[in-house]
Design an enzyme around this catalytic site. Structure first.
Site, short mmCIF file in Angstrom:
data_model
loop_
_atom_site.label_atom_id
_atom_site.label_comp_id
_atom_site.label_asym_id
_atom_site.label_seq_id
_atom_site.Cartn_x
_atom_site.Cartn_y
_atom_site.Cartn_z
N LYS A 42 0.67 -1.26 0.09
CA LYS A 42 0.06 -0.28 -0.07
C LYS A 42 0.86 0.96 -0.05
O LYS A 42 0.47 2.30 -0.42
CB LYS A 42 -0.93 0.06 1.18
CG LYS A 42 -1.97 -1.22 1.33
CD LYS A 42 -2.87 -1.20 0.49
CE LYS A 42 -4.28 -1.88 0.94
NZ LYS A 42 -3.74 -3.56 0.74
C1 LIG Z 1 -4.54 -4.51 0.53
C2 LIG Z 1 -3.74 -5.94 0.31
C3 LIG Z 1 -4.12 -6.86 -0.46
C4 LIG Z 1 -5.09 -6.80 -1.61
O1 LIG Z 1 -5.06 -5.57 -2.42
P1 LIG Z 1 -6.64 -5.17 -3.03
O2 LIG Z 1 -6.02 -4.06 -3.98
O3 LIG Z 1 -7.32 -4.68 -2.05
O4 LIG Z 1 -6.94 -6.27 -3.83
C5 LIG Z 1 -3.26 -7.93 -0.58
N1 LIG Z 1 -2.12 -8.06 0.49
C6 LIG Z 1 -1.96 -7.22 1.21
C7 LIG Z 1 -0.63 -7.38 2.10
C8 LIG Z 1 -2.56 -6.03 1.22
O5 LIG Z 1 -2.34 -5.09 2.13
#
Ligand SMILES: *Cc1c(COP(=O)(O)O)cnc(C)c1O
Length: 468
Positions: A111
């Site tokens: 993120k």
């Molecule tokens: C947010 C997240 C995901 C999923 O991503 P999306 O864009 O919501 O599909 C997968 N793995 C981790 C560690 C995340 O923080």
């Protein structure tokens, strides 16, 4: 570039307006009015360029008319200078797959890749306009920490971040609750992530409230997040032979933002043979792709909590594109979901989706077994989310032949209990987090009630009553 709503009943707006608005006023999500295309030569030219240089080229057409090129380039350079390593998203060979490590940012979460840039873009636009915002977001774990880290101390934004009480890891919670800056408010909600997300959506749809607190969002409904995530699809694919050779990606999926960014890269001209939607037992997307029925069930807590989601917001963006950009059809499907808690994908929409996407579900035993076997055979420690992606890739390895790139979305030390249970080894946080478990936490607790959260936001927003 202008942005239109997936539900077709909000006016087209600029990138900057979409950046500050998050959700459209008709309840839809913003998408660019058309997909910008990059030529084969442009993509081939990415080879040997830095991550920030590729980011500039990929993002530029999306912000045309909103950002000066000099500002964009400076903000991109600043955002990616916060990463531990200059490559930002390095590739690691792992048996038959290549891992693309997306966890080298300030909170060890993928993120960070989007949030570090988003915060800088927002701050820039707000300063230019002399405005303030109140950011209200819901997190299933990693978004919260990454958002807090990107926005802490920013003069023009207050942040209220909701998370499901008891359903995020200690490290994830502490990355939200130990920020000392008073523009940050972490709120534990007595409910699930879907409850948190529903509250945020309800507040966004209350236009009077939304205007009063100048509400904005940084969840993956924010278009700028998707754009930022498109970049590493290009850097990874080009490193493994694109555009001459097609590649495949397997993506641990929750809210469908990350894998949708891969779809965007494909629309821009990157040859992606297959996008694998990897889900844990919260498998609504795998079921929808198999049967055409989109039907949420109760959320089950797993070792990969960032994917414990049953209503994947960004799927609406794909429905819009896969239906031939038919906003009324999207609106009907979303109204069906709100009213009947389900809808059926029309046959042509499902067929269009299957052209690009496959999906696989991984249960908890398979997740643990994948972490264990990769550790034993490759001496590499996967986090549980990445393990779900790797397992899906192995299950579907017969679909296509290009290099398989597994997006690695979290550092294993953010999920130490699951990793230790699988490998017998407790992964360590990097030294800069040495005192995280000793820092004082600041948490507000609220019931899963839109009214209670609205009151809290009003009390803590500095945008209330401020002149524009
Ligand atoms: C947010 C997240 C995901 C999923 O991503 P999306 O864009 O919501 O599909 C997968 N793995 C981790 C560690 C995340 O923080």
């Amino acid at each position: 570039m202008l942005y239109v709503s997936t539900r077709g009943e909000a006016p087209a707006i600029s990138f900057n307006d979409a950046l500050l608005a998050g959700l459209a006023r008709d309840g839809g999500l913003y998408v660019p009015e058309r997909w910008p295309e990059l030529s084969r030569e442009t993509i081939a030219g990415f080879r040997g360029k830095s991550y920030a240089q590729v980011a500039f080229e990929v993002i530029r057409p999306f912000v045309a008319g909103s950002f000066k090129e000099g500002d964009l380039s400076r903000l991109i350079n600043e955002a990616y200078a916060t990463f531990d390593i200059p490559a930002v998203a390095p590739l690691v060979k792992l048996g038959d797959e290549h891992l693309c490590e997306l966890f080298h940012g300030p909170t060890l979460a993928f993120k960070d890749v989007a949030m570090q840039l988003l915060a800088r873009l927002m701050d820039h636009v707000l300063a230019e306009r002399g405005e303030r915002v109140t950011i209200v977001g819901a997190t299933s774990g990693d978004t919260g920490g990454a958002a807090v880290e990107a926005f802490r101390g920013r003069e023009r934004a207050d942040m209220i971040i909701l998370f499901p009480d008891g359903r995020v890891s200690d490290v994830q919670r502490r990355m939200m609750t130990t920020a000392t800056e008073d523009n940050i408010h972490a709120v534990a909600i007595d409910g699930t992530f879907d409850d948190c997300q529903a509250i945020v959506k309800a507040l966004f749809n209350d236009h009077a409230f939304r205007d009063r607190v100048r509400m904005s969002g940084v969840n993956s409904i924010n278009w700028a997040r998707i754009v930022a995530q498109t970049v590493y699809y290009f850097t990874a694919a080009v490193a493994l032979g694109a555009p001459e050779k097609p590649v495949r990606f397997t993506v641990p999926t929750g809210n469908f933002g990350d894998v949708f960014a891969g779809y965007v890269a494909a629309q821009m001209g990157l040859p992606i043979e297959r996008l694998i939607v990897a889900t844990n037992v919260n498998d609504i997307l795998a079921r929808a792709l198999a049967s055409g029925d989109y039907e949420p069930r109760a959320v089950v807590p797993t070792a990969s909590p960032a994917m414990d989601i049953q209503v994947s917001s960004n799927f609406e963006r794909l429905l819009f594109d896969a239906s031939g950009r038919n906003a009324p059809a999207v609106k009907t499907m979303m109204e069906g979901l709100a009213k009947d808690r389900r809808f059926s994908l029309p046959a042509d929409v499902l067929a269009n989706i299957r052209k690009h996407f496959s999906a696989a579900r991984t249960d908890e035993a398979e997740t643990m077994e994948t972490i264990k076997s990769v550790h034993a055979t490759q001496n590499y420690v996967l986090d549980p989310h990445t393990a779900v992606g790797v397992h899906a890739a192995r299950k579907l390895k017969g679909e296509g032949s290009g290099p398989m790139i597994a997006l690695s979305t979290a550092h294993p030390a953010k999920f130490p209990d699951a990793v230790e249970a699988a490998t017998g080894v407790r992964p360590k946080l990097p030294p800069r987090f040495a005192d995280l478990l000793d820092r004082r936490e600041r948490i507000a607790r609220l019931p899963a009630s839109t009214e209670a959260v609205a009151r809290f936001v009003s009390e803590h927003s500095r945008a209330v009553g401020a002149a524009a």
